[in-house]
Scaffold this active site. Sequence first.
Site, PDB file in Angstrom:
ATOM      1  CG  HIS A  17      -1.979  -0.945   1.287  1.00 44.81           C
ATOM      2  ND1 HIS A  17      -2.223  -1.694   2.416  1.00 44.81           N
ATOM      3  CD2 HIS A  17      -2.916  -1.315   0.381  1.00 44.81           C
ATOM      4  CE1 HIS A  17      -3.255  -2.487   2.198  1.00 44.81           C
ATOM      5  NE2 HIS A  17      -3.687  -2.288   0.958  1.00 44.81           N
ATOM      6  CE  LYS A  41     -11.923  -6.256   1.412  1.00 44.69           C
ATOM      7  NZ  LYS A  41     -10.796  -5.444   0.908  1.00 44.69           N
ATOM      8  NE  ARG A  90      -3.384  -7.591  -4.024  1.00 43.00           N
ATOM      9  CZ  ARG A  90      -4.181  -8.185  -3.157  1.00 43.00           C
ATOM     10  NH1 ARG A  90      -3.683  -8.753  -2.099  1.00 43.00           N
ATOM     11  NH2 ARG A  90      -5.477  -8.216  -3.329  1.00 43.00           N
ATOM     12  CB  SER A 127      -4.970  -5.785   4.429  1.00 44.47           C
ATOM     13  OG  SER A 127      -4.318  -4.601   4.087  1.00 44.47           O
TER      14      SER A 127
END
Length: 160
Positions: A17, A41, A90, A127
């Site tokens: 990040h 989440k 990614r 994360s």
Amino acid sequence: MRRAACPGSYDPPTLGHLDVITRTAAIFDHVHVLVGFNPNKPGLFEPSERVELLEEALADLPGVEVHQFAGLTVDYCRDNRIGTVVKGIRGAVDLDYEAQMAQLNRMMTGLETLFLPAEPQWAAVSSSLVRDIARLGGSFDQFVTPQIAARTRQKLAPSS
């Protein structure tokens, strides 16, 4: 003045990040790092704590502000005269999801999206994986700053 937003949940902020935000700051004059809340989440840190972590990690980066927000990114960007969202990618799964979001954002308000490919060393880091490793007692220090690692351990420590 060229302005961009880097929205995300940042729970916790990873070195990947921070790399994307740093690269964005090299392209744009002013960057709003937007800490959102995703009810789908399960979080480790409260949004306000994530803002603190990011502010500390980005303190030396000129032109970068960290804000907590709720709602649609397009609304925040419109209200703050931001014309570009920057997203780190990614791999193919990220690209597929983010491309759909980018197309809808552009259709809704004309908001442009710039994709930055992750540096190879961060391409597998997320994360959620960092949270999982930390919760299971594994070594995750290489994926976050020392301060974020310490705060993560503190957050996961059993209450006395």
